[in-house]
Design a protein around this motif. Structure first.
Motif, PDB file in Angstrom:
ATOM      1  N   TRP A 141       0.839  -1.197   0.000  1.00  0.00           N
ATOM      2  CA  TRP A 141       0.000   0.000   0.000  1.00  0.00           C
ATOM      3  C   TRP A 141       0.875   1.250   0.000  1.00  0.00           C
ATOM      4  N   ARG A 142       1.997   1.191   0.700  1.00  0.00           N
ATOM      5  CA  ARG A 142       2.886   2.355   0.750  1.00  0.00           C
ATOM      6  C   ARG A 142       3.527   2.630  -0.603  1.00  0.00           C
ATOM      7  N   GLU A 143       3.494   1.633  -1.462  1.00  0.00           N
ATOM      8  CA  GLU A 143       3.958   1.833  -2.833  1.00  0.00           C
ATOM      9  C   GLU A 143       2.748   2.070  -3.741  1.00  0.00           C
ATOM     10  N   ALA A 144       1.686   2.614  -3.164  1.00  0.00           N
ATOM     11  CA  ALA A 144       0.390   2.657  -3.853  1.00  0.00           C
ATOM     12  C   ALA A 144       0.449   3.230  -5.262  1.00  0.00           C
ATOM     13  N   ALA A 145       1.159   4.319  -5.450  1.00  0.00           N
ATOM     14  CA  ALA A 145       1.193   4.936  -6.781  1.00  0.00           C
ATOM     15  C   ALA A 145       1.782   3.975  -7.801  1.00  0.00           C
ATOM     16  N   HIS A 146       2.833   3.248  -7.417  1.00  0.00           N
ATOM     17  CA  HIS A 146       3.474   2.318  -8.342  1.00  0.00           C
ATOM     18  C   HIS A 146       2.642   1.053  -8.503  1.00  0.00           C
ATOM     19  N   VAL A 147       2.042   0.612  -7.404  1.00  0.00           N
ATOM     20  CA  VAL A 147       1.199  -0.565  -7.488  1.00  0.00           C
ATOM     21  C   VAL A 147       0.016  -0.304  -8.408  1.00  0.00           C
ATOM     22  N   ARG A 148      -0.588   0.874  -8.282  1.00  0.00           N
ATOM     23  CA  ARG A 148      -1.732   1.222  -9.121  1.00  0.00           C
ATOM     24  C   ARG A 148      -1.343   1.171 -10.594  1.00  0.00           C
ATOM     25  N   LEU A 149      -0.166   1.678 -10.921  1.00  0.00           N
ATOM     26  CA  LEU A 149       0.281   1.660 -12.315  1.00  0.00           C
ATOM     27  C   LEU A 149       0.475   0.229 -12.799  1.00  0.00           C
ATOM     28  N   ALA A 150       1.153  -0.587 -12.010  1.00  0.00           N
ATOM     29  CA  ALA A 150       1.401  -1.966 -12.424  1.00  0.00           C
ATOM     30  C   ALA A 150       0.092  -2.727 -12.584  1.00  0.00           C
ATOM     31  N   ALA A 151      -0.852  -2.475 -11.674  1.00  0.00           N
ATOM     32  CA  ALA A 151      -2.138  -3.150 -11.777  1.00  0.00           C
ATOM     33  C   ALA A 151      -2.873  -2.722 -13.036  1.00  0.00           C
ATOM     34  N   ALA A 152      -2.808  -1.428 -13.356  1.00  0.00           N
ATOM     35  CA  ALA A 152      -3.468  -0.942 -14.561  1.00  0.00           C
ATOM     36  C   ALA A 152      -2.842  -1.563 -15.806  1.00  0.00           C
ATOM     37  N   LEU A 153      -1.521  -1.652 -15.817  1.00  0.00           N
ATOM     38  CA  LEU A 153      -0.841  -2.266 -16.958  1.00  0.00           C
ATOM     39  C   LEU A 153      -1.188  -3.750 -17.059  1.00  0.00           C
ATOM     40  N   ALA A 154      -1.333  -4.393 -15.910  1.00  0.00           N
ATOM     41  CA  ALA A 154      -1.650  -5.820 -15.912  1.00  0.00           C
ATOM     42  C   ALA A 154      -3.036  -6.079 -16.486  1.00  0.00           C
ATOM     43  N   LEU A 155      -3.907  -5.089 -16.400  1.00  0.00           N
ATOM     44  CA  LEU A 155      -5.250  -5.253 -16.957  1.00  0.00           C
ATOM     45  C   LEU A 155      -5.252  -5.153 -18.475  1.00  0.00           C
ATOM     46  N   ASP A 156      -4.155  -4.663 -19.039  1.00  0.00           N
ATOM     47  CA  ASP A 156      -4.033  -4.548 -20.481  1.00  0.00           C
ATOM     48  C   ASP A 156      -3.627  -5.920 -21.027  1.00  0.00           C
ATOM     49  N   GLU A 157      -4.469  -6.502 -21.864  1.00  0.00           N
ATOM     50  CA  GLU A 157      -4.222  -7.847 -22.366  1.00  0.00           C
ATOM     51  C   GLU A 157      -2.852  -7.993 -23.026  1.00  0.00           C
ATOM     52  N   ALA A 158      -2.332  -6.909 -23.589  1.00  0.00           N
ATOM     53  CA  ALA A 158      -1.059  -6.977 -24.303  1.00  0.00           C
ATOM     54  C   ALA A 158       0.123  -7.201 -23.375  1.00  0.00           C
ATOM     55  N   HIS A 159      -0.065  -6.984 -22.053  1.00  0.00           N
ATOM     56  CA  HIS A 159       1.078  -7.043 -21.138  1.00  0.00           C
ATOM     57  C   HIS A 159       0.883  -8.036 -19.994  1.00  0.00           C
ATOM     58  N   LEU A 160      -0.142  -8.864 -20.066  1.00  0.00           N
ATOM     59  CA  LEU A 160      -0.401  -9.800 -18.982  1.00  0.00           C
ATOM     60  C   LEU A 160       0.782 -10.733 -18.730  1.00  0.00           C
ATOM     61  N   GLU A 161       1.332 -11.296 -19.785  1.00  0.00           N
ATOM     62  CA  GLU A 161       2.394 -12.295 -19.640  1.00  0.00           C
ATOM     63  C   GLU A 161       3.656 -11.688 -19.036  1.00  0.00           C
ATOM     64  N   GLU A 162       4.090 -10.535 -19.557  1.00  0.00           N
ATOM     65  CA  GLU A 162       5.329  -9.948 -19.046  1.00  0.00           C
ATOM     66  C   GLU A 162       5.165  -9.422 -17.629  1.00  0.00           C
ATOM     67  N   THR A 163       3.963  -8.920 -17.295  1.00  0.00           N
ATOM     68  CA  THR A 163       3.726  -8.457 -15.934  1.00  0.00           C
ATOM     69  C   THR A 163       3.794  -9.624 -14.962  1.00  0.00           C
ATOM     70  N   ALA A 164       3.166 -10.733 -15.314  1.00  0.00           N
ATOM     71  CA  ALA A 164       3.195 -11.917 -14.448  1.00  0.00           C
ATOM     72  C   ALA A 164       4.621 -12.415 -14.257  1.00  0.00           C
ATOM     73  N   ALA A 165       5.403 -12.413 -15.309  1.00  0.00           N
ATOM     74  CA  ALA A 165       6.788 -12.877 -15.218  1.00  0.00           C
ATOM     75  C   ALA A 165       7.616 -11.948 -14.334  1.00  0.00           C
TER      76      ALA A 165
END
Length: 215
Positions: free
Chosen positions: A97-121
């Motif tokens: 949560w203390r990294e909230a701004a960065h976590v929010r960005l990563a979560a948003a990117l993870a919702l993009d189908e084009a980046h699911l695999e690389e985000t998971a890795a």
């Protein structure tokens, strides 16, 4: 000395420009995960051509954001060393949560189908940490066991991601993330309250505040 200093200055300037682009991209993509390369360039105060001097395309820029963000998340996971799975999950949720701004960005990117695999890795170390905590908690009978460990770990991940993408990271409601994760893990709200009262440093915001009182 002059011929050596000039390349060093150019490398330093290039590194600073690259960092500025990444910072602008984080802001733009946090607001709109589908922000175009033109919008990102404008946010950085650069032309599209200047941005392409540092990144081949939007995909390369996003991959770098995923990589750098994942490093922060994985570092958080590496610091979790509590033997009690309940406290380990609580601290992990609080630290993320203390990294909230960065976590929010990563979560948003993870919702993009084009980046699911690389985000998971990129987040594999963090996911392994969650899975290990869940397994240890089920073995100790402190976490729910009506769901398999892999399924529960995934549900906890999705719960945490939903909270950080829906709540305002600047607000003083970090306890929501902790409560949501522990509730998904099988704790009652009374048990969550008791844990948080016993460890008030979970919701502190500074390193000095996070120090546990000595007995």
């Amino acid at each position: 000395m002059t011929t050596t200093a000039e390349p060093r200055r150019q490398r330093r300037d290039a590194a600073e420009n690259r960092a500025g682009i990444l910072a602008a991209a984080r802001r733009a993509l946090a607001a709109d995960p589908h922000a175009s390369i033109d919008e990102i360039a404008r946010a950085a105060g650069l032309s599209r051509r200047a941005l392409y001097g540092h990144f081949d395309d939007r995909g390369a820029l996003v991959r770098e954001l995923v990589r750098s963000g994942a490093q922060r998340f994985n570092a958080v996971a590496a610091r979790i060393d509590e033997t009690d799975a309940r406290l380990a999950l609580a601290r992990l949720a609080a630290e993320l949560w203390r990294e909230a701004a960065h976590v929010r960005l990563a979560a948003a990117l993870a919702l993009d189908e084009a980046h699911l695999e690389e985000t998971a890795a990129a987040l594999a170390p963090l996911r392994r940490t969650v899975a290990a905590i869940v397994r240890s908690g089920q073995e100790a009978e402190t976490l729910r066991a009506d769901i398999t460990a892999p399924a529960l770990a995934r549900l906890i991940e999705e719960t945490a991601r939903m909270v950080v993408t829906r709540a305002d990271p600047s607000s003083a409601v970090g306890g929501i993330a902790v409560r949501a994760v522990l509730s998904m893990a099988g704790l009652s709200w009374q048990d969550v309250d008791a844990l948080m009262r016993a460890h008030p440093a979970l919701l502190s915001t500074s390193a000095s505040e996070r120090e546990e009182p000595r007995s």
